[in-house]
Design an enzyme around this catalytic site. Structure first.
Site, PDB file in Angstrom:
ATOM      1  N   LYS A 104       0.831  -1.204   0.000  1.00  0.00           N
ATOM      2  CA  LYS A 104       0.000   0.000   0.000  1.00  0.00           C
ATOM      3  C   LYS A 104       0.872   1.264   0.000  1.00  0.00           C
ATOM      4  CE  LYS A 104      -3.931   2.282   2.066  1.00  0.00           C
ATOM      5  NZ  LYS A 104      -4.961   2.306   3.119  1.00  0.00           N
ATOM      6  N   ASN A 117       1.463  10.315  -3.795  1.00  0.00           N
ATOM      7  CA  ASN A 117       1.018  11.407  -2.925  1.00  0.00           C
ATOM      8  C   ASN A 117       1.945  12.612  -2.975  1.00  0.00           C
ATOM      9  OD1 ASN A 117      -1.427  10.928  -0.814  1.00  0.00           O
ATOM     10  ND2 ASN A 117      -0.626   8.975  -1.521  1.00  0.00           N
TER      11      ASN A 117
END
Length: 325
Positions: free
Chosen positions: A205, A213
């Site tokens: 993840k 991000n």
């Protein structure tokens, strides 16, 4: 089973709504502001799969009102954890399990990790060790969040996709506490596998988050733009390969290759990452949990990470200038 969700935003609200609807778990939600007021007045509404359901879990403003719990699920953003750890103390009794569902490298990462780094502290996420003192790693059960949801208005959660919450003990054992929570989640309609190597899932993840991000915050681009631009995609790939090398130095194994992981991000489409959303709303960004920690672990393991280090420097400056760090 007494279960408290601390930080019942989108994901916490999703979990609370489904667990409360099942009815065999004593669910308490700790929230604040208009979201708390709406839940107390009208209940918690979940919109999922085209259906709406209103449930009425116990909704309170403080841990003191909730009292000791069997499980405390932490669904906060990482920057909020240090302050929240103090507030959580009334929830923690002699047998309480702390379920860590926070993004990025967690404060307990090296607890029971066999090898030369066992017991080390991740200073980028727990600088002075206070989180580890207040939320002892031996009480922690790891949890990886896969669903997507949002608070569309106070007291209303829209669940858009996903139903899996992977659980895992830091030492890889199949414990009674993990099994009991998994059973409760499955009973509420979720998938809840108990994994022997929870850190592998943490990294899969994190793998995308550590690159997508920061670049989204630096460029304001959505995932489709980042993955579709050759220059940006090459930066993403370089960062992810650095992250993979760090993780593998710590014993992690990846079940997919880097290009498949990038392709998975591309499939999400015109999505604003959580970090870009936080930047636009002036909220604290998960800079250290998602990237600072990776750079710290690169230094610890002696793995070169020049691209990640450069992006981290840019990201920290961007966040500071925006008042989000």
């Amino acid at each position: 089973m007494k279960l408290c969700i601390f930080g019942a935003g989108a994901i916490g609200g999703l979990m609370a709504a489904k667990l409360a609807a099942k009815g065999d778990v004593d669910v308490t939600v700790i929230a604040r502001g208009p979201h708390l007021a709406a839940m107390q007045a009208r209940g918690l509404k979940l919109i999922s799969g085209g259906e709406e359901r209103v449930v009425h879990p116990r909704c309170v403003a403080s841990a003191v009102e909730a009292g000791p719990q069997d499980y405390v699920l932490i669904t906060l953003k990482a920057p909020a954890l240090a302050g929240a750890a103090v507030q959580m103390q009334p929830l923690i009794g002699a047998g309480t399990t702390i379920v860590s569902a926070v993004n990025g490298i967690p404060w307990w990462y090296f607890h029971k990790l066999a090898g030369p780094y066992e017991g080390r502290r991740v200073t980028s996420v727990d600088p002075d060790g206070e989180i580890g003192r207040l939320l002892p790693p031996e009480r922690v059960l790891g949890c990886i969040i896969y669903p997507a949801a949002e608070v569309v208005e106070p007291g209303v959660i829209l669940h858009t996709y996903g139903d899996r919450f992977s659980l895992g003990e830091p030492d890889g054992s199949r414990s009674e506490r993990a099994g009991a929570l998994a059973a409760a989640l499955v009973g509420a309609g979720f998938k809840a596998p108990v994994r022997p190597k929870i850190r592998d899932e943490i990294w899969v993840k994190l793998w995308g988050n550590m690159a997508f991000n920061p670049l989204s915050a630096l460029t304001t681009a959505t995932l489709d733009v980042i993955t579709g631009d050759a220059e940006l995609r090459s930066i993403v790939r370089a960062m992810m390969l650095e992250g993979q090398a760090v993780a593998e130095a710590l014993g992690v194994r990846f079940a997919i290759d880097v290009d498949k992981r990038i392709a998975g991000g591309a499939e999400v489409g015109a999505h604003k990452t959580s970090m870009l959303q936080d930047l636009e709303k002036g909220r604290p960004m998960e800079v250290d949990a998602l990237l600072g920690s990776v750079v710290e672990l690169a230094e610890m393991t002696g793995v070169p990470a020049p691209t990640s280090r450069m992006i981290l420097a840019l990201l920290r400056t961007r966040a500071r200038l925006a008042g989000c760090y």
